[in-house]
Design a protein around this motif. Sequence first.
Motif, short mmCIF file in Angstrom:
data_model
loop_
_atom_site.label_atom_id
_atom_site.label_comp_id
_atom_site.label_asym_id
_atom_site.label_seq_id
_atom_site.Cartn_x
_atom_site.Cartn_y
_atom_site.Cartn_z
N TYR A 170 0.85 -1.20 0.00
CA TYR A 170 0.00 0.00 0.00
C TYR A 170 0.88 1.25 0.00
CZ TYR A 170 -3.79 3.22 1.05
OH TYR A 170 -4.69 4.26 0.98
N ILE A 171 1.86 1.28 0.91
CA ILE A 171 2.73 2.46 1.04
C ILE A 171 3.45 2.74 -0.28
CG2 ILE A 171 4.83 3.33 2.13
CD1 ILE A 171 2.40 3.56 3.89
N LYS A 172 3.99 1.71 -0.90
CA LYS A 172 4.71 1.90 -2.16
C LYS A 172 3.78 2.43 -3.24
CE LYS A 172 7.84 -0.44 -5.35
NZ LYS A 172 8.54 -1.73 -5.68
N ALA A 173 2.55 1.90 -3.29
CA ALA A 173 1.59 2.37 -4.31
C ALA A 173 1.18 3.81 -4.07
CB ALA A 173 0.36 1.47 -4.30
N SER A 174 1.25 4.25 -2.82
CA SER A 174 0.88 5.63 -2.51
C SER A 174 2.02 6.61 -2.75
CB SER A 174 0.44 5.74 -1.04
OG SER A 174 1.56 5.64 -0.15
N GLY A 175 3.18 6.07 -3.15
CA GLY A 175 4.33 6.94 -3.40
C GLY A 175 5.25 7.08 -2.22
N GLY A 176 4.93 6.39 -1.12
CA GLY A 176 5.79 6.45 0.06
C GLY A 176 6.98 5.52 -0.06
N LYS A 177 7.95 5.72 0.81
CA LYS A 177 9.17 4.91 0.76
C LYS A 177 9.33 4.03 1.99
CE LYS A 177 11.70 8.13 -2.20
NZ LYS A 177 11.54 7.27 -3.37
N ALA A 178 8.72 4.39 3.10
CA ALA A 178 8.92 3.62 4.33
C ALA A 178 7.60 3.49 5.07
CB ALA A 178 9.97 4.30 5.22
N LEU A 179 7.44 2.35 5.74
CA LEU A 179 6.26 2.12 6.55
C LEU A 179 6.52 2.67 7.95
CD1 LEU A 179 3.47 0.87 6.99
CD2 LEU A 179 4.60 -1.32 7.44
N THR A 180 6.13 3.89 8.17
CA THR A 180 6.35 4.54 9.46
C THR A 180 5.21 4.19 10.41
OG1 THR A 180 5.14 6.53 8.80
CG2 THR A 180 7.50 6.45 8.28
N SER A 181 5.42 4.48 11.68
CA SER A 181 4.38 4.21 12.67
C SER A 181 3.14 5.07 12.41
CB SER A 181 4.91 4.47 14.08
OG SER A 181 5.38 5.81 14.21
N ILE A 182 3.34 6.27 11.87
CA ILE A 182 2.21 7.16 11.58
C ILE A 182 1.36 6.58 10.45
CG2 ILE A 182 1.57 9.44 10.73
CD1 ILE A 182 4.06 10.53 12.09
N ALA A 183 2.02 6.00 9.46
CA ALA A 183 1.28 5.40 8.34
C ALA A 183 0.69 4.05 8.73
CB ALA A 183 2.20 5.23 7.14
N ARG A 184 1.38 3.33 9.62
CA ARG A 184 0.90 1.99 10.01
C ARG A 184 -0.42 2.05 10.77
NH1 ARG A 184 3.58 -2.83 10.93
NH2 ARG A 184 5.61 -1.80 10.71
N ALA A 185 -0.60 3.07 11.60
CA ALA A 185 -1.79 3.13 12.45
C ALA A 185 -3.10 3.08 11.67
CB ALA A 185 -1.72 4.38 13.33
N PRO A 186 -3.30 3.92 10.63
CA PRO A 186 -4.57 3.83 9.89
C PRO A 186 -4.69 2.53 9.09
CG PRO A 186 -3.10 5.43 8.87
CD PRO A 186 -2.49 5.08 10.18
N LEU A 187 -3.57 1.98 8.64
CA LEU A 187 -3.62 0.71 7.92
C LEU A 187 -4.03 -0.42 8.85
CD1 LEU A 187 -0.36 1.16 5.81
CD2 LEU A 187 -2.68 1.08 4.90
N SER A 188 -3.45 -0.44 10.03
CA SER A 188 -3.80 -1.46 11.01
C SER A 188 -5.26 -1.31 11.44
CB SER A 188 -2.87 -1.35 12.22
OG SER A 188 -3.20 -2.31 13.20
N GLY A 189 -5.69 -0.06 11.65
CA GLY A 189 -7.08 0.17 12.03
C GLY A 189 -8.04 -0.32 10.97
N SER A 190 -7.71 -0.10 9.71
CA SER A 190 -8.56 -0.56 8.61
C SER A 190 -8.59 -2.08 8.55
CB SER A 190 -8.06 0.01 7.28
OG SER A 190 -8.25 1.40 7.23
N THR A 191 -7.48 -2.72 8.88
CA THR A 191 -7.43 -4.18 8.90
C THR A 191 -8.41 -4.74 9.93
OG1 THR A 191 -5.12 -4.23 8.18
CG2 THR A 191 -5.93 -6.17 9.33
N PHE A 192 -8.43 -4.16 11.10
CA PHE A 192 -9.36 -4.64 12.13
C PHE A 192 -10.81 -4.37 11.73
CE2 PHE A 192 -5.61 -4.89 14.75
CZ PHE A 192 -5.89 -5.95 15.60
#
Length: 282
Positions: A170-192
């Motif tokens: 997801y991060i790579k497709a969004s143009g990001g380079k690293a999975l930071t804790s700030i980016a992980r939180a909404p992804l993890s929340g969406s997973t749950f």
Amino acid sequence: MSPSIPEAIFERHLRLIAARDVEALASQYHDDALLLRGDRAIRGRDALREHFGTWLASGPSLEVASAHAADDVLSYQATVTVADEPVREYGVLFARGERIARHVTGMFPVASGEGRRRSGVHVDLEPYSAWTPHAVPDPRNAGRETIGPVLLEIVSAEGPILAERAYRLYIKASGGKALTSIARAPLSGSTFRLRNAGAIDFEEGSEVLRPAGTPEVRVRELGPRALDEVPLREVAELMRRLRAAGATELPRAVLDAYGLVRMTAKAEDFLAQAEQVSLTDL
């Protein structure tokens, strides 16, 4: 220790040959790359695409005997078999960045009795279905109604998939380079939220996501994954099948099954864990 760039290129090269993926194989080379064979020179990606299309249509299999890398160069020895006729290939790859700039190969006859699989152990693997990336919004400011459907796409295509791999895709497709804790939180929340909605399954504490109602383990080709991106229980089940087929040195048999060459310390540790799991009931 992670594999060097030429080692990573070569390992992917072997996987793409096994997958008969002409387009991806040609894309490993620079636009001005040169493949120098004993009988001719092939220059440029278009010519390489045509060459590989013809060659892969002959159904070759390739078994690597050795591979050694230094700086941006990798040399290897392998046996290439077409229509049950093996030949010995000696090759050198010259990398420029993360692609091949020059590839030199020579083919020689194999003496009687050489070039066959050492163990003869083979198990069938399901094809790996990779998610097709497309532009997605930055998860740090995208709403849950946007993140959830994309994560569901990824899990539906590649599940069972490590959550870490799904998030990085997801991060790579969004143009990001690293999975930071700030980016992980909404992804993890969406997973749950996807699990609570009954769209995906994962056990509490598990790092493996899968579409709801699908098997927990599928034994598949490595595909675009790195070895440590394969769920541990998937590798353990592969080891069980290899053991049942007669394999004894299971870590090496797994590398062979995946078309990998180099047994790194990291791979050795990971495969030792998988072997322990393979001795227990799923």
